[in-house]
Enzyme design. Structure first.
Site, PDB file in Angstrom:
ATOM      1  N   ASP A  46      -8.590  10.611   5.898  1.00  0.00           N
ATOM      2  CA  ASP A  46      -8.614   9.246   6.429  1.00  0.00           C
ATOM      3  C   ASP A  46      -9.848   8.938   7.251  1.00  0.00           C
ATOM      4  O   ASP A  46     -10.351   9.771   7.998  1.00  0.00           O
ATOM      5  CB  ASP A  46      -7.361   8.999   7.285  1.00  0.00           C
ATOM      6  CG  ASP A  46      -6.133   8.841   6.410  1.00  0.00           C
ATOM      7  OD1 ASP A  46      -6.125   7.927   5.570  1.00  0.00           O
ATOM      8  OD2 ASP A  46      -5.194   9.649   6.551  1.00  0.00           O
ATOM      9  N   GLU A  95       4.209   1.232   1.985  1.00  0.00           N
ATOM     10  CA  GLU A  95       4.036   2.650   2.288  1.00  0.00           C
ATOM     11  C   GLU A  95       4.090   2.815   3.792  1.00  0.00           C
ATOM     12  O   GLU A  95       3.274   2.236   4.513  1.00  0.00           O
ATOM     13  CB  GLU A  95       2.691   3.145   1.799  1.00  0.00           C
ATOM     14  CG  GLU A  95       2.678   3.368   0.311  1.00  0.00           C
ATOM     15  CD  GLU A  95       1.278   3.231  -0.190  1.00  0.00           C
ATOM     16  OE1 GLU A  95       0.496   4.152   0.030  1.00  0.00           O
ATOM     17  OE2 GLU A  95       0.976   2.188  -0.745  1.00  0.00           O
TER      18      GLU A  95
END
Ligand SMILES: Cc1ncc(COP(=O)(O)O)c(C=O)c1O
Lengths: 395, 245
Positions: free
Chosen positions: B52, B41
């Site tokens: 995040d 990814e």
């Protein structure tokens, strides 16, 4: 109370025209569904409405006065009214929304409340209603804002809230909001009490509805004082846009009433140091909604700048993005210096020290053409106690 | 054809494009491929990564300061396109993609044979209403996230839209980078979900950092995805991959 209105209604995915929606990771989906479900039930519920109205009256001190400023009227040659949200308990309009959402959180069985704050007014309002309802309260606030709005940090702590500094990015409202969202993802039992008409659906619609009490009162009060419930112009500052949404809400569908949103120009719209989102932004996704956003050509968010912590935000609520785009709302901007001068003017004219945010709305008077037929309402969203240090440094 | 179906348990690595240096991305991809990583990814850095934790926040801001952007990334991927055999997935927040222009983005994805795209802040509802048509026009597949608490009904809806990609199962409701070991009380739910996703591989991600986590992921799922732990190992100059494979 479901609105079938032209401008304030959202579609099934939470869009006002092309703006709005819910752009959140799957991790928050259950939370938003639970919130939407409860909000949709309660906004129709009479007992909930009564409790809301009763607290606004007996606890907040509503209705807030609508005051005709004789000296501003003389200067601009048309009646200029101030909607005195500064006189609310805790000192700004933010408490209206905080009361609405804390009642909702209580009904949902929540015990932990989180919030973001810029100027600290929403943080204080949230800490206040958490004390009232015996809830745990965590407020995220940018490190820069903690410094420049110190009195509000002290108030939050005194009320029992924990204040968590946001240290990333420009260390202001945008970054505090990022931290609040991250905390929410990690603690899905917490209730996120958003302070403006921003964030994923249903927040913008919900906050606008809780703030709409402002324009409901303006209608009644203006009718009492002038014989007509309609002004010709309503002026309000816009950070995320909750005080403006509240002041405009009942007037959106009456196109004869001009709606003027005042953004923070910072050092000037073209200076590279500004928070005038609608002047320099274009459509983008931040904090869960598609709205107007200050960003570079690759979609990275540009750090905003304004002397006013409450307006120092790179986006605006999707309702404003939509109504500005279709031409219903007009947006103008005011610089730091213009706002500082306007604050002093109101202090000297009327003995009212406005919040720095609200001072932007006063300063906007110099940028609007008036005729003697105009009747103007300025939403004075908050008081300036928190800004005294900034004001004194400017003298 | 679904490029994520293999007859072995898979290991995937998330990298932040442009981290640690602007030009490190292509070399990292080739190196991970040579070490047997099954798919990669490639994270498109964003200024405000709301899902995040601190590690990916930091790698993203370093990458942006290094000058990474969508044009640079596509050019770098183009330079190695004949050497990459494993599937590449682009992962990022929606805004940089929209601002680049969705159609232009998808066209380049198609040219580069990008195997799938993950945009965590775009729900399947919004995808289907606004963007699906363009994705189909350029034959680019979307991968959606689900969590252990996602309803079975919704999982079915996601499975139906994922025949050319995989299901990204988020190990638990938390932002990326959590260091604690996987919560074993959820393993049964992972297996249930795997059963529901007939024909579409299920990859477990978020908070996977050790060999033990990977083995646990492989008990029920088709693959494990490591992000923050890999980026942290780069920051600390450690060879995490050697410990894992
Ligand atoms: C007094 C005051 N006015 C206005 C604002 C801006 O928020 P909004 O645009 O949501 O009304 C703030 C925010 O902190 C504030 O404290």
């Amino acid at each position: 109370m479901i609105s079938e209105k032209k401008y304030t209604a959202v579609d099934d995915l939470g869009f006002y025209g092309e703006f709005g929606g819910a752009f959140v990771p799957e991790l928050l989906r259950d939370n938003l569904e639970e919130l939407s479900l409860n909000y949709n039930l309660l906004k129709e519920d009479e007992a909930f409405q009564n409790e809301f109205v009763s607290l606004l009256k007996h606890y907040v001190g509503r209705p807030s006065p609508l005051y005709l400023s004789q000296k501003l009227t003389n200067e601009y040659q048309c009646p200029i009214f101030l909607k005195r949200e500064d006189l609310n308990h805790t000192g700004s309009h933010k408490i209206n929304n905080a009361i609405g959402q804390i009642l909702l959180a209580k009904k949902m069985g929540k015990t932990e409340i989180i919030a973001e704050t810029g100027a600290g007014q929403h943080g204080v309002a949230t800490a206040t209603v958490c004390a009232l309802m015996d809830m745990k309260c965590i407020v995220f606030m940018g490190e820069k804002d903690i410094e420049r709005q110190a009195p509000n940090v002290q108030r939050m702590k005194y009320l029992g809230a924990e204040v968590v500094p946001a240290t990333s990015g420009s260390k202001t409202l945008k970054d505090a909001t990022n931290e609040a969202i991250r905390y929410w993802i990690n603690h899905t039992n917490a209730y996120y009490l958003i302070g403006s008409v921003v964030g994923p659906h249903p927040y913008p619609a919900m906050v606008a509805l809780f703030q709409s009490v402002i324009s409901k009162e303006i209608k009644t009060q203006l009718k009492e004082q002038t014989g007509s419930e309609n002004p010709t112009k309503i002026v309000a500052c816009v950070g995320g846009g909750s005080n403006a949404a509240g002041a405009f809400f009942e007037y959106y569908d009456n196109e004869e009433v001009e709606l003027i949103a005042v953004e923070a120009g910072g050092m000037g719209v073209d200076s590279g140091h500004t928070a005038a989102t609608s002047a320099v932004g274009n459509p983008g996704v931040l904090h869960g909604s598609l709205t107007l956003l200050m960003q570079d050509e690759y979609g990275q968010v540009i750090e905003p700048y304004s002397i006013s912590a409450g307006l120092d935000y790179p986006g605006i609520g999707p309702l404003h993005a939509h109504t500005i785009q279709v031409g219903r709302t007009k947006s103008i901007s005011v610089t730091d210096d213009e706002a500082l001068k306007a604050a002093k003017k109101l202090a000297v004219y009327e003995g009212i020290i406005p919040a720095l945010e609200s001072a932007h709305a006063i300063a906007a008077l110099d940028k609007i053409d008036f005729s003697s037929n105009d009747v103007v309402v300025i939403n004075l969203s908050g008081r300036g106690d928190k800004d005294m240090e900034t004001y004194l440094n400017f003298e | 054809m679904n490029r994520f179906i293999k007859d072995k348990k898979q290991l995937s690595i998330f990298i932040t494009a442009g981290f640690p240096t602007l030009d490190s991305t292509a070399a990292q991809i080739l190196e991970l491929q040579s070490k047997g990583i099954d798919f990669i990814e490639v994270g498109i850095p964003f200024s405000d990564p709301m899902a995040d934790g601190v590690v990916i926040q930091e790698s993203s801001s370093i990458a942006l300061a290094n000058g990474m952007n969508m044009d640079v990334l596509f050019d770098q991927l183009d330079s190695i396109k004949n050497q990459v055999q494993i599937p590449l997935v682009l992962m990022g927040y929606l805004n940089p993609v929209l601002q680049y222009g969705l159609e232009k983005f998808l066209k380049r994805c198609k040219d580069l044979k990008i195997a799938s795209v993950i945009l965590p802040d775009m729900s399947i509802e919004i995808y289907e209403r606004f963007y699906k048509e363009l994705f189909e026009k350029y034959e680019v597949s979307m991968t959606f996230l689900i969590t252990p608490t996602t309803s079975n009904e919704r999982i079915q809806k996601v499975v139906n839209a994922s025949s050319k990609s995989f299901i990204y199962l988020v190990s638990q409701t938390s932002i990326t980078g959590k260091k604690q070991a996987l919560d074993s009380s959820l393993f049964e739910r992972y297996s249930e979900i795997k059963q529901l996703c007939k024909g579409v591989p299920v990859m477990l991600g978020f908070g996977i950092s050790t060999k033990e986590d990977v083995e646990n992921a492989h008990l029920s799922c088709d693959g494990a995805i490591i992000g923050s732990a890999y980026i942290r190992s780069l920051m600390e100059k450690k060879d995490l991959i050697a410990e894992l494979v």
